[in-house]
Design a protein around this motif. Sequence first.
Motif, PDB file in Angstrom:
ATOM      1  N   UNK A  25     -22.199 -31.700 -39.811  1.00  0.00           N
ATOM      2  CA  UNK A  25     -22.096 -30.262 -40.009  1.00  0.00           C
ATOM      3  C   UNK A  25     -22.279 -29.939 -41.487  1.00  0.00           C
ATOM      4  N   UNK A  26     -22.570 -28.692 -41.783  1.00  0.00           N
ATOM      5  CA  UNK A  26     -22.925 -28.335 -43.161  1.00  0.00           C
ATOM      6  C   UNK A  26     -21.823 -27.582 -43.897  1.00  0.00           C
ATOM      7  N   UNK A  27     -20.993 -26.824 -43.172  1.00  0.00           N
ATOM      8  CA  UNK A  27     -19.986 -25.986 -43.817  1.00  0.00           C
ATOM      9  C   UNK A  27     -18.684 -26.768 -44.002  1.00  0.00           C
ATOM     10  N   UNK A  28     -18.371 -27.085 -45.239  1.00  0.00           N
ATOM     11  CA  UNK A  28     -17.174 -27.886 -45.507  1.00  0.00           C
ATOM     12  C   UNK A  28     -15.888 -27.146 -45.133  1.00  0.00           C
ATOM     13  N   UNK A  29     -15.971 -25.830 -44.919  1.00  0.00           N
ATOM     14  CA  UNK A  29     -14.783 -25.064 -44.528  1.00  0.00           C
ATOM     15  C   UNK A  29     -14.524 -25.127 -43.021  1.00  0.00           C
ATOM     16  N   UNK A  30     -15.453 -25.653 -42.229  1.00  0.00           N
ATOM     17  CA  UNK A  30     -15.231 -25.772 -40.790  1.00  0.00           C
ATOM     18  C   UNK A  30     -14.034 -26.675 -40.539  1.00  0.00           C
ATOM     19  N   UNK A  31     -13.209 -26.319 -39.545  1.00  0.00           N
ATOM     20  CA  UNK A  31     -11.982 -27.086 -39.337  1.00  0.00           C
ATOM     21  C   UNK A  31     -11.663 -27.364 -37.872  1.00  0.00           C
ATOM     22  N   UNK A  32     -12.599 -27.035 -36.981  1.00  0.00           N
ATOM     23  CA  UNK A  32     -12.355 -27.277 -35.562  1.00  0.00           C
ATOM     24  C   UNK A  32     -13.637 -27.793 -34.937  1.00  0.00           C
ATOM     25  N   UNK A  33     -13.524 -28.933 -34.195  1.00  0.00           N
ATOM     26  CA  UNK A  33     -14.720 -29.632 -33.710  1.00  0.00           C
ATOM     27  C   UNK A  33     -14.516 -30.031 -32.242  1.00  0.00           C
ATOM     28  N   UNK A  34     -14.998 -29.207 -31.315  1.00  0.00           N
ATOM     29  CA  UNK A  34     -14.867 -29.541 -29.892  1.00  0.00           C
ATOM     30  C   UNK A  34     -16.112 -30.251 -29.359  1.00  0.00           C
ATOM     31  N   UNK A  35     -15.936 -30.929 -28.234  1.00  0.00           N
ATOM     32  CA  UNK A  35     -17.038 -31.542 -27.501  1.00  0.00           C
ATOM     33  C   UNK A  35     -17.032 -30.974 -26.084  1.00  0.00           C
TER      34      UNK A  35
ATOM     35  N   UNK B  98      -3.161 -15.731 -30.932  1.00  0.00           N
ATOM     36  CA  UNK B  98      -1.834 -15.880 -31.505  1.00  0.00           C
ATOM     37  C   UNK B  98      -1.204 -17.235 -31.336  1.00  0.00           C
ATOM     38  N   UNK B  99      -2.007 -18.275 -31.195  1.00  0.00           N
ATOM     39  CA  UNK B  99      -1.416 -19.607 -31.060  1.00  0.00           C
ATOM     40  C   UNK B  99      -2.360 -20.637 -31.648  1.00  0.00           C
ATOM     41  N   UNK B 100      -1.849 -21.832 -31.769  1.00  0.00           N
ATOM     42  CA  UNK B 100      -2.663 -22.912 -32.312  1.00  0.00           C
ATOM     43  C   UNK B 100      -3.841 -23.208 -31.401  1.00  0.00           C
ATOM     44  N   UNK B 101      -3.753 -22.765 -30.137  1.00  0.00           N
ATOM     45  CA  UNK B 101      -4.830 -23.029 -29.196  1.00  0.00           C
ATOM     46  C   UNK B 101      -5.886 -21.937 -29.224  1.00  0.00           C
ATOM     47  N   UNK B 102      -5.793 -21.006 -30.160  1.00  0.00           N
ATOM     48  CA  UNK B 102      -6.732 -19.893 -30.161  1.00  0.00           C
ATOM     49  C   UNK B 102      -8.160 -20.338 -30.438  1.00  0.00           C
ATOM     50  N   UNK B 103      -8.325 -21.557 -30.950  1.00  0.00           N
ATOM     51  CA  UNK B 103      -9.677 -22.056 -31.172  1.00  0.00           C
ATOM     52  C   UNK B 103     -10.348 -22.463 -29.865  1.00  0.00           C
ATOM     53  N   UNK B 104      -9.572 -22.869 -28.868  1.00  0.00           N
ATOM     54  CA  UNK B 104     -10.141 -23.468 -27.654  1.00  0.00           C
ATOM     55  C   UNK B 104     -10.850 -22.423 -26.816  1.00  0.00           C
ATOM     56  N   UNK B 105     -12.121 -22.633 -26.581  1.00  0.00           N
ATOM     57  CA  UNK B 105     -12.926 -21.704 -25.800  1.00  0.00           C
ATOM     58  C   UNK B 105     -13.265 -22.319 -24.448  1.00  0.00           C
ATOM     59  N   UNK B 106     -13.021 -21.541 -23.400  1.00  0.00           N
ATOM     60  CA  UNK B 106     -13.285 -21.974 -22.034  1.00  0.00           C
ATOM     61  C   UNK B 106     -14.388 -21.107 -21.461  1.00  0.00           C
TER      62      UNK B 106
END
Lengths: 113, 116
Positions: A25-35, B98-106
């Motif tokens: 990835x290119x943006x060093x500020x990214x902090x979440x990485x799903x698969x 409003x939670x730590x899981x707010x990043x998770x997209x379904x």
Amino acid sequence: GENVEQHPSTLSVQEGDSAVIKCTYSDSASNYFPWYKQELGKRPQLIIDIRSNVGEKKDQRIAVTLNKTAKHFSLHITETQPEDSAVYFCAASGGTSYGKLTFGQGTILTVHP
Amino acid sequence: NAGVMQNPRHLVRRRGQEARLRCSPMKGHSHVYWYRQLPEEGLKFMVYLQKENIIDESGMPKERFSAEFPKEGPSILRIQQVVRGDSAAYFCASSPSGSIRSYEQYFGPGTRLTVT
């Protein structure tokens, strides 16, 4: 904006072997990485994710590793089974791209019985 | 616990017509995202909405496309005067707030739009 590169584009393994898919990835500020795993004609399914404060996460036969310095992360699948055959997508989010996921191009994994 | 719902699942439109795609997020989720997937390609972000607000529309084409997420009812992605290049699968995703899981997209099952 964020840019995510994924390799390889196709991966063929024998049942029982391990499979590794890599993303940068290119943006060093990214902090979440799903698969995500996507079977033909189906929805993408979240299979594992990792946040930037963790270097490795494991869930049964799948694991993800993150190297923040090098800005790359990898998906590891052990003891592959035919039902693991699908398209796998990595993604990145956070920082300047909060909320939206930027996806890699996908890897078609084929597990031969 | 119902997942993300999208309808219709398949939509056929002639060039110049309008397409309306609907998305109901998972129960308890107040963030909605729309992505487009062209045949044999990855997913491309289009727009991120919360109730009555567009948070990020940086991936949305400037013309013919619009999105809303009203206080009541589903989120709507609207494509006016469709062209053949709009043919794609359109996926909606939702995440909790409003939670730590707010990043998770379904993701929902998608709407496959075909423009003839």
